[in-house]
Design a protein around this motif. Sequence first.
Motif, mmCIF file in Angstrom:
data_model
loop_
_atom_site.group_PDB
_atom_site.id
_atom_site.type_symbol
_atom_site.label_atom_id
_atom_site.label_comp_id
_atom_site.label_asym_id
_atom_site.label_seq_id
_atom_site.Cartn_x
_atom_site.Cartn_y
_atom_site.Cartn_z
ATOM 1 N N PHE A 1 -2.844 9.301 -1.279
ATOM 2 C CA PHE A 1 -2.458 10.132 -2.420
ATOM 3 C C PHE A 1 -3.673 10.657 -3.176
ATOM 4 C CE2 PHE A 1 -2.402 5.694 -4.012
ATOM 5 C CZ PHE A 1 -3.303 5.784 -5.057
ATOM 6 N N PHE A 2 -4.893 10.167 -2.869
ATOM 7 C CA PHE A 2 -6.106 10.580 -3.567
ATOM 8 C C PHE A 2 -7.083 11.177 -2.564
ATOM 9 C CE2 PHE A 2 -10.280 9.472 -5.642
ATOM 10 C CZ PHE A 2 -10.151 10.360 -6.703
ATOM 11 N N ASN A 3 -7.523 12.423 -2.809
ATOM 12 C CA ASN A 3 -8.289 13.158 -1.820
ATOM 13 C C ASN A 3 -9.378 14.009 -2.481
ATOM 14 O OD1 ASN A 3 -6.475 12.652 0.735
ATOM 15 N ND2 ASN A 3 -5.061 13.226 -0.899
ATOM 16 N N SER B 1 0.845 -1.188 0.000
ATOM 17 C CA SER B 1 0.000 0.000 0.000
ATOM 18 C C SER B 1 0.883 1.240 0.000
ATOM 19 C CB SER B 1 -0.919 0.006 1.227
ATOM 20 O OG SER B 1 -1.758 -1.127 1.221
ATOM 21 N N THR B 2 0.325 2.344 -0.470
ATOM 22 C CA THR B 2 1.095 3.582 -0.542
ATOM 23 C C THR B 2 1.432 4.082 0.854
ATOM 24 O OG1 THR B 2 -0.160 4.118 -2.519
ATOM 25 C CG2 THR B 2 1.151 5.876 -1.555
ATOM 26 N N GLU B 3 2.670 4.457 1.048
ATOM 27 C CA GLU B 3 3.101 4.986 2.334
ATOM 28 C C GLU B 3 2.580 6.405 2.529
ATOM 29 O OE1 GLU B 3 4.874 3.561 4.818
ATOM 30 O OE2 GLU B 3 4.703 1.675 3.715
ATOM 31 N N PRO B 4 2.243 6.802 3.769
ATOM 32 C CA PRO B 4 1.895 8.199 4.035
ATOM 33 C C PRO B 4 3.057 9.116 3.672
ATOM 34 C CG PRO B 4 1.315 6.799 5.901
ATOM 35 C CD PRO B 4 2.144 5.963 4.971
ATOM 36 N N MET B 5 2.756 10.382 3.379
ATOM 37 C CA MET B 5 3.789 11.345 3.009
ATOM 38 C C MET B 5 3.619 12.615 3.838
ATOM 39 S SD MET B 5 4.681 13.043 -0.716
ATOM 40 C CE MET B 5 5.774 11.721 -1.258
ATOM 41 N N VAL B 6 4.699 13.118 4.379
ATOM 42 C CA VAL B 6 4.637 14.313 5.211
ATOM 43 C C VAL B 6 4.559 15.562 4.342
ATOM 44 C CG1 VAL B 6 7.153 14.596 5.409
ATOM 45 C CG2 VAL B 6 5.649 15.482 7.210
ATOM 46 N N ILE B 7 3.715 16.497 4.757
ATOM 47 C CA ILE B 7 3.597 17.813 4.119
ATOM 48 C C ILE B 7 3.911 18.857 5.179
ATOM 49 C CG2 ILE B 7 2.105 19.410 2.854
ATOM 50 C CD1 ILE B 7 0.367 17.064 2.053
ATOM 51 N N GLY B 8 4.779 19.800 4.834
ATOM 52 C CA GLY B 8 5.107 20.877 5.768
ATOM 53 C C GLY B 8 6.002 20.465 6.902
ATOM 54 N N PRO B 9 7.152 19.838 6.622
ATOM 55 C CA PRO B 9 8.021 19.379 7.712
ATOM 56 C C PRO B 9 8.557 20.511 8.575
ATOM 57 C CG PRO B 9 9.157 19.259 5.589
ATOM 58 C CD PRO B 9 7.733 19.565 5.291
ATOM 59 N N GLY C 1 -11.765 2.475 -4.218
ATOM 60 C CA GLY C 1 -11.673 1.833 -5.523
ATOM 61 C C GLY C 1 -10.592 2.443 -6.393
ATOM 62 N N VAL C 2 -10.523 3.776 -6.404
ATOM 63 C CA VAL C 2 -9.479 4.448 -7.176
ATOM 64 C C VAL C 2 -8.099 4.070 -6.655
ATOM 65 C CG1 VAL C 2 -8.450 6.694 -7.699
ATOM 66 C CG2 VAL C 2 -10.925 6.391 -7.906
ATOM 67 N N ILE C 3 -7.938 4.130 -5.340
ATOM 68 C CA ILE C 3 -6.640 3.824 -4.735
ATOM 69 C C ILE C 3 -6.218 2.392 -5.068
ATOM 70 C CG2 ILE C 3 -5.453 3.497 -2.531
ATOM 71 C CD1 ILE C 3 -7.256 5.843 -1.467
#
Length: 508
Positions: free
Chosen positions: A144-146, A125-133, A447-449
């Motif tokens: 990744f899909f929102n 599965s896609t790993e989480p990604m940090v935004i604004g470190p 479903g998209v993910i």
Amino acid sequence: MNIVARALEIMALAFVGVVGCAALLAAVLYIIDKTQTADAVRRNYPVIGRFRGMFTELGEFFRQYFFAMDREEMPFNRAQRDWIGRAAGGAGNTVAFGSTRNLNVVGTPIFVNAAFPPLDDQSASTEPMVIGPRAREPYMAPSFFNISGMSFGALSKPAVLALSRGAKEAGIWMNTGEGGLSPYHLEGGADIVFQIGTAKYGVRNAEGHLSDDRLRDIAGKPQVKMFEIKLAQGAKPGKGGILPAEKVTPEIAEIRGIPVGQSSISPNRHVEVDDWGDLLDMIAHVREVTGKPVGIKTVAGSMQPLSELFSLIVQRGPDSAPDFITLDGGEGGTGASPLPLMDLVGMSIREALPLVANLRDHFGLKERIRLVASGKLVNPSDVAWALCAGADFVTSARGFMFSLGCIQAMKCNRNTCPTGVTTHDKRLQRGLVVEDKYKKVAHYAKGVIKEVETIAHSVGVSEPRLMRRRHVRIMTDQGISVPMNELFSRNAEERRRNNLSPTGELHS
């Protein structure tokens, strides 16, 4: 016999009455049509000319249901909507007897299957990604899909509730749009991205300027994870909006921070931002006040302005950078807008995204600025293409509207949406049952993910963000497909041969 005769007499009289009423109506319409001056067809062909307008109005619906092929409609065709409908219903999306897609259409992405893809137990599965470190409270984004920005007011109360609950169920974020943070955004428990529009709805003072106190209040809500300063959107780049007085109900007025019953005008840009330096100052201020990651949303018209932005960021230092850039396509979106802006202003996401990603990476900002792609990206192939092109995240508005039951009736700006998604008519809202629709929202996102992860596995990588441009080919007008990485390399070489800069401007 007397009863039968009496019944026949009544039926005859009724028939004569109906015919007489029809004749009288036709006579009245004849006089009206013959004397009016607005419509030449009705004036020259009274009564009969009215059928032209009726058939023109109905033609849109007949084409959608009876005449258009599966992949002919705009802005979204039946094949796209059907995929979303099946995914939202939790049904399988397998099909029989081969693809109905014309793979020779210019721009069609064709993913490059690996000769020896990872085994099933090697996918991930896609790993989480940090935004604004560098913010006080960075956001570890799980998906990744929102959900892209759609305001309460533009969307109905049940639509916002269903999206919020569905987003929580699927583990994705939800953008408020520029209309402020409503209780319905929060009720479902989803992660929230608060959008600051040019009118500063929800975070403005009485004069319409940005209020630090309101910013702190919004940021104090644990669900609010990031702030997005909207410069432009695909529906109306360079254009503000007017919220009519009749739509400014007490509830809307309280959420947006505006007077009840008065029209509210959104400027076409942030009045305090005259250049990139002002924008970076505003980003830094909002980040300091809120402690949360802060990004911008814009539409690319040329690479030159963004090159100037990135140059200034390098000059000031990485701390000055926006934490993310949401890049919208100029194809138009959910917002009502003048047709010339939807049709003719702003680059398509298909052209802009790879160029902006190139520019960001050229200035060494790939790890500092996350790139969020938006604009008609509703199916797994769209999302996978965007990740290959350089996006870190993808957001969709209209895809999630379809998952709520939208039928593309094109009535979003008329308060007559037949599915209750974009109307405040209580009778029409009854058709959108939150307890059912939130599950469809979650099913669609999941479903998209899942399908994007399937594509990633097929091209030979373990998870979607490992896909690169070499993993997708783009169909050209010559009838052959070219790897995306070679396509952009060739464009760069052609620009050099024509004495153009990487941003498309002539060298001095």
